[in-house]
Enzyme design. Structure first.
Site, mmCIF file in Angstrom:
data_model
loop_
_atom_site.group_PDB
_atom_site.id
_atom_site.type_symbol
_atom_site.label_atom_id
_atom_site.label_comp_id
_atom_site.label_asym_id
_atom_site.label_seq_id
_atom_site.Cartn_x
_atom_site.Cartn_y
_atom_site.Cartn_z
ATOM 1 N N LEU A 203 4.910 8.673 0.920
ATOM 2 C CA LEU A 203 3.619 9.192 1.385
ATOM 3 C C LEU A 203 2.504 8.482 0.623
ATOM 4 C CD1 LEU A 203 4.321 13.049 1.366
ATOM 5 C CD2 LEU A 203 4.139 11.586 3.396
ATOM 6 N N HIS A 204 1.591 7.858 1.371
ATOM 7 C CA HIS A 204 0.484 7.201 0.668
ATOM 8 C C HIS A 204 -0.813 7.159 1.465
ATOM 9 C CE1 HIS A 204 1.681 3.898 3.320
ATOM 10 N NE2 HIS A 204 0.502 3.383 3.099
ATOM 11 N N ARG A 205 -0.774 7.462 2.769
ATOM 12 C CA ARG A 205 -1.978 7.297 3.579
ATOM 13 C C ARG A 205 -3.035 8.324 3.203
ATOM 14 N NH1 ARG A 205 -1.862 3.389 7.113
ATOM 15 N NH2 ARG A 205 0.186 2.568 7.726
ATOM 16 N N PRO A 206 -4.312 7.912 3.141
ATOM 17 C CA PRO A 206 -5.375 8.844 2.760
ATOM 18 C C PRO A 206 -5.392 10.121 3.590
ATOM 19 C CG PRO A 206 -6.213 6.598 2.782
ATOM 20 C CD PRO A 206 -4.819 6.530 3.331
ATOM 21 N N ASP A 281 4.916 7.894 6.061
ATOM 22 C CA ASP A 281 3.702 7.591 6.817
ATOM 23 C C ASP A 281 3.448 6.082 6.823
ATOM 24 O OD1 ASP A 281 2.793 7.184 4.220
ATOM 25 O OD2 ASP A 281 1.397 8.876 4.233
#
Length: 370
Positions: A203-206, A281
């Site tokens: 998970l990394h998307r803003p 993501d």
């Protein structure tokens, strides 16, 4: 003389450029590699170059991290004098990171041909910086190499001339197939053989990690999943920092959730290969899990890689706990989606690109396979 100046800048680019550089060497095509230094972790970048056998960059701009606008501007300012010195016949960019757009814009304004590998992918979500990068890069590119046939329809709809578009397949899958036998076994990464089935999470998307309410819902969902299977979570520094900022760290300490630092390519490949499912993501992981035949749950409301849904193993749930848990239950009871290998995801995409470019550089008008 440099025929092609190839650009990388962030982790997703490295897996795409590796087979291209190898194919160029075999043609041969006189290519140089430029690293903008966009990626925030120099140690991880070094690891990926070594693992994938990518030649050391001939040029490193070392721009570092910043806001999207500042980073893009810094790359453009640093890249222009390189073009003046190198005078390549064309600049090749891959993917959709800020480096892709910045270098494509500079080259186009200096009347140097632009080649975009992985062109035409669209999520339809202009709130994603990557979507803006994709659309604008395609508009200034002279050659556009696509990974799936739906990308051509997107490009034609946006006014791109059909003779500029060439369907070649997916260079990310070239890298996966080349290195799959070298994948680090999961038990080596984890220190012991997994005691039960496990899910891999990224998970990394803003949109998922910068909103405290959304992140809480996702971490609570992971805690629920951990009752039935281990959750292996190579956690992005951004995600870990946001969780701490909003007092969500206790959720990451739930029994069954195991945090790891960011992993190298071969380590991630090994973890995903043996996973019961992957929850992500990431765009690239949607493709890799399809190639591996591992069910993938994408916690986004859209995807620029629709073929991973229509033909592959990917299910789009958005960051919605009920939808995610229903998909997990399906995987645990019936095995989930298995899909099939999409067209031209055969490990030869970079070979097709190199053959086409060699003829193009020589002034021919090469045909691509139908």
């Amino acid at each position: 003389m440099t025929e092609i100046l190839c650009v990388v800048g962030a982790r997703p680019n490295f897996m795409k450029i590796a087979p291209i550089m190898d194919a160029f060497a075999r043609q041969p095509i006189a290519a140089k590699l430029l690293h903008t230094g966009q990626h925030y972790d120099p140690a991880m970048s070094e690891s990926l170059f070594l693992q994938l056998g990518i030649p050391r960059p001939d040029i490193n701009l070392e721009v570092g991290s910043a806001s999207h606008a500042v980073q893009t501007a810094n790359i453009m300012r640093a890249f222009e004098p390189v073009l003046d010195a190198e005078r390549p016949r064309a600049v090749l960019v891959v993917g959709d990171v800020n480096s892709t757009l910045a270098c494509a814009l500079v080259a186009a304004k200096k009347n140097i041909k632009v080649i975009h590998v992985e062109a035409g992918l669209r999520s339809g979500d202009r709130a994603m910086p990557e979507e803006v990068n994709r659309v604008l890069t395609d508009q200034v590119s002279d050659l556009l190499y696509t990974t799936e046939r739906s990308a051509q329809a997107n490009l034609l709809r946006e006014g791109i001339a059909p003779e500029r578009i060439h369907f070649v397949g997916n260079v990310m899958i070239d890298t996966l197939l080349t290195h799959r036998r070298r994948a680090v076994p999961a038990e080596q990464t984890l220190g012991a053989a997994p005691s039960r089935r496990y899910a891999v999470v990224t998970l990394h998307r803003p949109s998922n990690v910068d909103n405290a309410q959304v992140l809480r819902g996702l971490l609570e969902t992971l805690a629920t999943i951990a009752r039935d299977m281990d959750v292996i979570f190579p956690i992005h520094p951004r995600t870990q920092s946001t969780a701490a900022q909003h007092q969500l760290t206790p959720l990451l300490e739930t029994p069954g959730i195991r945090l790891l630092p960011p992993q190298g390519y071969l380590e991630m490949l090994g973890l995903m290969s043996d996973a019961t499912l992957v929850l992500t993501d990431s765009g690239g992981i949607q493709e890799e899990t399809t190639a591996l035949g591992v069910p993938c749950i994408t916690v986004r409301d859209n995807t620029e890689r629709p073929i991973t849904i229509t033909e592959g193993t990917n299910t789009l749930t958005g960051p919605h706990p009920d939808a995610i848990l229903a998909c997990v239950a399906d995987v645990l009871t019936s095995g989930g989606k298995r899909g099939r290998t999409p067209e031209y995801w055969d490990g030869q995409a970079a070979v097709r690109i190199a053959a086409h470019l060699r003829a193009w550089l020589d002034g021919a008008t090469p045909d691509m396979p139908a």
